[in-house]
Design an enzyme around this catalytic site. Sequence first.
Site, PDB file in Angstrom:
ATOM      1  N   TYR A 129     -52.618 -46.781  -0.925  1.00  0.00           N
ATOM      2  CA  TYR A 129     -52.572 -48.058  -1.589  1.00  0.00           C
ATOM      3  C   TYR A 129     -52.267 -48.075  -2.985  1.00  0.00           C
ATOM      4  O   TYR A 129     -53.351 -47.903  -3.841  1.00  0.00           O
ATOM      5  CB  TYR A 129     -53.567 -49.079  -1.348  1.00  0.00           C
ATOM      6  CG  TYR A 129     -53.485 -49.556   0.464  1.00  0.00           C
ATOM      7  CD1 TYR A 129     -52.450 -49.462   1.074  1.00  0.00           C
ATOM      8  CD2 TYR A 129     -54.433 -50.125   0.791  1.00  0.00           C
ATOM      9  CE1 TYR A 129     -52.365 -49.679   2.386  1.00  0.00           C
ATOM     10  CE2 TYR A 129     -54.528 -50.743   2.168  1.00  0.00           C
ATOM     11  CZ  TYR A 129     -53.400 -50.312   3.006  1.00  0.00           C
ATOM     12  OH  TYR A 129     -53.366 -50.551   4.129  1.00  0.00           O
ATOM     13  N   PHE A 148     -51.908 -58.097   8.566  1.00  0.00           N
ATOM     14  CA  PHE A 148     -51.104 -59.111   8.341  1.00  0.00           C
ATOM     15  C   PHE A 148     -51.459 -60.374   9.051  1.00  0.00           C
ATOM     16  O   PHE A 148     -50.714 -61.315   9.560  1.00  0.00           O
ATOM     17  CB  PHE A 148     -49.631 -58.869   8.587  1.00  0.00           C
ATOM     18  CG  PHE A 148     -49.022 -57.891   7.815  1.00  0.00           C
ATOM     19  CD1 PHE A 148     -49.375 -57.425   6.674  1.00  0.00           C
ATOM     20  CD2 PHE A 148     -47.566 -57.283   8.194  1.00  0.00           C
ATOM     21  CE1 PHE A 148     -48.746 -56.610   5.722  1.00  0.00           C
ATOM     22  CE2 PHE A 148     -46.983 -56.178   7.425  1.00  0.00           C
ATOM     23  CZ  PHE A 148     -47.376 -56.092   6.279  1.00  0.00           C
ATOM     24  N   GLY A 179     -49.675 -63.193   7.968  1.00  0.00           N
ATOM     25  CA  GLY A 179     -48.119 -62.903   7.865  1.00  0.00           C
ATOM     26  C   GLY A 179     -47.800 -61.686   6.924  1.00  0.00           C
ATOM     27  O   GLY A 179     -46.604 -61.326   6.776  1.00  0.00           O
ATOM     28  N   PHE A 208     -46.332 -60.171   3.928  1.00  0.00           N
ATOM     29  CA  PHE A 208     -45.773 -60.295   2.793  1.00  0.00           C
ATOM     30  C   PHE A 208     -44.741 -61.376   3.067  1.00  0.00           C
ATOM     31  O   PHE A 208     -44.063 -62.007   2.165  1.00  0.00           O
ATOM     32  CB  PHE A 208     -44.799 -59.151   2.437  1.00  0.00           C
ATOM     33  CG  PHE A 208     -45.557 -57.972   2.134  1.00  0.00           C
ATOM     34  CD1 PHE A 208     -45.755 -57.627   0.655  1.00  0.00           C
ATOM     35  CD2 PHE A 208     -45.631 -56.726   3.112  1.00  0.00           C
ATOM     36  CE1 PHE A 208     -46.549 -56.518   0.382  1.00  0.00           C
ATOM     37  CE2 PHE A 208     -46.274 -55.744   2.495  1.00  0.00           C
ATOM     38  CZ  PHE A 208     -46.863 -55.614   1.150  1.00  0.00           C
ATOM     39  N   PRO A 217     -45.520 -65.166   4.367  1.00  0.00           N
ATOM     40  CA  PRO A 217     -46.565 -65.985   4.772  1.00  0.00           C
ATOM     41  C   PRO A 217     -46.044 -66.723   6.323  1.00  0.00           C
ATOM     42  O   PRO A 217     -44.870 -66.931   6.246  1.00  0.00           O
ATOM     43  CB  PRO A 217     -46.784 -66.966   3.666  1.00  0.00           C
ATOM     44  CG  PRO A 217     -46.028 -66.294   2.594  1.00  0.00           C
ATOM     45  CD  PRO A 217     -45.155 -65.473   2.816  1.00  0.00           C
ATOM     46  N   LEU A 218     -47.141 -66.960   6.998  1.00  0.00           N
ATOM     47  CA  LEU A 218     -46.809 -67.627   8.414  1.00  0.00           C
ATOM     48  C   LEU A 218     -46.086 -68.871   8.252  1.00  0.00           C
ATOM     49  O   LEU A 218     -46.763 -69.847   7.231  1.00  0.00           O
ATOM     50  CB  LEU A 218     -48.083 -67.711   9.022  1.00  0.00           C
ATOM     51  CG  LEU A 218     -48.773 -66.349   9.659  1.00  0.00           C
ATOM     52  CD1 LEU A 218     -50.105 -66.719  10.323  1.00  0.00           C
ATOM     53  CD2 LEU A 218     -47.701 -65.947  10.709  1.00  0.00           C
TER      54      LEU A 218
HETATM   55  N1  LIG Z   1     -52.863 -50.471   9.133  1.00  0.00           N
HETATM   56  C1  LIG Z   1     -51.767 -50.822   8.644  1.00  0.00           C
HETATM   57  O1  LIG Z   1     -50.638 -50.289   8.889  1.00  0.00           O
HETATM   58  C2  LIG Z   1     -51.876 -51.812   7.560  1.00  0.00           C
HETATM   59  C3  LIG Z   1     -50.711 -52.632   7.212  1.00  0.00           C
HETATM   60  C4  LIG Z   1     -50.469 -53.516   6.306  1.00  0.00           C
HETATM   61  C5  LIG Z   1     -51.816 -54.298   6.048  1.00  0.00           C
HETATM   62  N2  LIG Z   1     -52.992 -53.537   6.427  1.00  0.00           N
HETATM   63  C6  LIG Z   1     -54.395 -54.161   5.709  1.00  0.00           C
HETATM   64  O2  LIG Z   1     -54.429 -55.354   6.334  1.00  0.00           O
HETATM   65  C7  LIG Z   1     -54.799 -56.280   5.326  1.00  0.00           C
HETATM   66  C8  LIG Z   1     -54.242 -57.439   5.427  1.00  0.00           C
HETATM   67  O3  LIG Z   1     -52.818 -57.581   5.002  1.00  0.00           O
HETATM   68  P1  LIG Z   1     -52.152 -58.472   4.036  1.00  0.00           P
HETATM   69  O4  LIG Z   1     -53.150 -58.484   2.856  1.00  0.00           O
HETATM   70  O5  LIG Z   1     -50.970 -57.393   3.482  1.00  0.00           O
HETATM   71  O6  LIG Z   1     -51.637 -59.651   4.430  1.00  0.00           O
HETATM   72  P2  LIG Z   1     -52.280 -60.867   4.882  1.00  0.00           P
HETATM   73  O7  LIG Z   1     -53.761 -60.921   4.735  1.00  0.00           O
HETATM   74  O8  LIG Z   1     -51.629 -61.419   5.959  1.00  0.00           O
HETATM   75  O9  LIG Z   1     -51.655 -62.011   3.557  1.00  0.00           O
HETATM   76  C9  LIG Z   1     -52.057 -61.870   2.259  1.00  0.00           C
HETATM   77  C10 LIG Z   1     -51.216 -62.718   1.436  1.00  0.00           C
HETATM   78  O10 LIG Z   1     -51.644 -63.874   1.594  1.00  0.00           O
HETATM   79  C11 LIG Z   1     -51.649 -64.793   0.357  1.00  0.00           C
HETATM   80  N3  LIG Z   1     -52.975 -65.510   0.734  1.00  0.00           N
HETATM   81  C12 LIG Z   1     -54.076 -65.154   1.051  1.00  0.00           C
HETATM   82  N4  LIG Z   1     -55.088 -66.186   1.031  1.00  0.00           N
HETATM   83  C13 LIG Z   1     -54.216 -67.369   0.789  1.00  0.00           C
HETATM   84  C14 LIG Z   1     -54.655 -68.597   0.397  1.00  0.00           C
HETATM   85  N5  LIG Z   1     -55.739 -69.332   0.544  1.00  0.00           N
HETATM   86  N6  LIG Z   1     -53.692 -69.471   0.034  1.00  0.00           N
HETATM   87  C15 LIG Z   1     -52.221 -68.925  -0.421  1.00  0.00           C
HETATM   88  N7  LIG Z   1     -51.957 -67.714  -0.231  1.00  0.00           N
HETATM   89  C16 LIG Z   1     -52.868 -66.862   0.334  1.00  0.00           C
HETATM   90  C17 LIG Z   1     -52.122 -63.495  -0.720  1.00  0.00           C
HETATM   91  O11 LIG Z   1     -51.608 -63.878  -1.813  1.00  0.00           O
HETATM   92  P3  LIG Z   1     -52.631 -63.987  -2.905  1.00  0.00           P
HETATM   93  O12 LIG Z   1     -52.772 -63.036  -3.367  1.00  0.00           O
HETATM   94  O13 LIG Z   1     -51.644 -65.001  -3.850  1.00  0.00           O
HETATM   95  O14 LIG Z   1     -53.867 -64.963  -2.436  1.00  0.00           O
HETATM   96  C18 LIG Z   1     -51.236 -62.180  -0.091  1.00  0.00           C
HETATM   97  O15 LIG Z   1     -49.898 -62.524  -0.315  1.00  0.00           O
HETATM   98  C19 LIG Z   1     -54.338 -55.183   3.951  1.00  0.00           C
HETATM   99  O16 LIG Z   1     -55.003 -55.737   2.931  1.00  0.00           O
HETATM  100  C20 LIG Z   1     -54.477 -54.002   4.433  1.00  0.00           C
HETATM  101  O17 LIG Z   1     -55.803 -53.646   4.178  1.00  0.00           O
HETATM  102  C21 LIG Z   1     -52.941 -52.429   7.219  1.00  0.00           C
END
Ligand SMILES: NC(=O)c1ccc[n+]([C@@H]2O[C@H](COP(=O)([O-])OP(=O)(O)OC[C@H]3O[C@@H](n4cnc5c(N)ncnc54)[C@H](OP(=O)(O)O)[C@@H]3O)[C@@H](O)[C@H]2O)c1
Length: 290
Positions: free
Chosen positions: A66, A215, A218, A220, A222-223
């Site tokens: 990352y 995710f 959702g 990148f 959002p759901l």
């Molecule tokens: N193993 C793998 O292959 C893999 C792949 C992808 C991800 N991951 C892990 O999974 C974790 C979670 O995934 P992710 O962060 O990509 O996606 P996520 O948790 O599904 O969504 C994050 C997104 O939601 C927004 N968000 C969060 N809370 C919000 C709220 N209260 N209101 C409005 N928007 C909100 C965030 O924007 P803001 O910043 O504006 O809040 C961000 O753009 C990652 O951090 C990573 O550690 C692992």
Amino acid sequence: MTSSPPALPGGTWNLGDRTVTRFGYGAMQLAGPWVMGPPADHDGAIAVLREAVDQGITHIDTSHAYGPRVTNHLIREALHPYPASLLIATKVGATRDAEGGWPTARRPGDLRQQVHENLESLGVESLDLVNMRMGDATGPQPGSITEAFETLAELQEQGVIRHLGVSNVTAEQVADARKVAPVVCVQNMYNLAHRHDDPLIDDLAADGIAYVPFFPLGGFTPLQAEALSALATRLNATPMAVALAWLLQRSANILLIPGTSKVAHLRENVTGAALALSAQDVAELDSISG
Ligand SMILES: NC(=O)c1ccc[n+]([C@@H]2O[C@H](COP(=O)([O-])OP(=O)(O)OC[C@H]3O[C@@H](n4cnc5c(N)ncnc54)[C@H](OP(=O)(O)O)[C@@H]3O)[C@@H](O)[C@H]2O)c1
């Protein structure tokens, strides 16, 4: 005397010999756009990580890939020396190229180097939890995990890694990894709209293995679903709160690692995940995955 934070929604789960809060934090999106380079708001990123720990969160997910190394360095700057209660999970299996791609790198030498990069960038002598990431950007792919997992198991025997997990994997790869060494968690894509892993989650729950959906909101994209918005409006909650509460209620072995770059969103998500969904609410949400 310092007061301890209130219990987080979902309580705790035992990952190997460590107890973590089921409500965790995913650091991936703290890096720059498309997970490359530094964040636009460095101080804001540091504040989010400190807020996560202040909220009582004891599970943070990251990877050397990352940024690359950006989120690990932020975690180190914000939180080192780490509280004894904090478990930092990382993953290996890919590097980054100059275009921001995620080329796979799973030969034994690649994996040892990535483990070393994680140790160095996090500033630790051993890693709490390392996930062996398989598949590609489109999801899990068939193929042997055995040699890669054997390499991580060797590092575990040497004391460099405490616990092992797998990520972006098929059910067959989970089974094959478990033949090599104990697997404490599986980190795959899963949320209200993507429920391919439903049978796997139930099988893992029966065996006491955690399932960590990536995710959860959702990612990148959002759901978005009519049933989700309608229910959120009726419950006077946000769609994010409903999505997180649903995951916590779906199965006791599910651990949350939602990402955010904003302290206000982190607080909103912690509060929101405590939402109690009725059987009728859950039935309405079940329609989303088609
Ligand atoms: N193993 C793998 O292959 C893999 C792949 C992808 C991800 N991951 C892990 O999974 C974790 C979670 O995934 P992710 O962060 O990509 O996606 P996520 O948790 O599904 O969504 C994050 C997104 O939601 C927004 N968000 C969060 N809370 C919000 C709220 N209260 N209101 C409005 N928007 C909100 C965030 O924007 P803001 O910043 O504006 O809040 C961000 O753009 C990652 O951090 C990573 O550690 C692992």
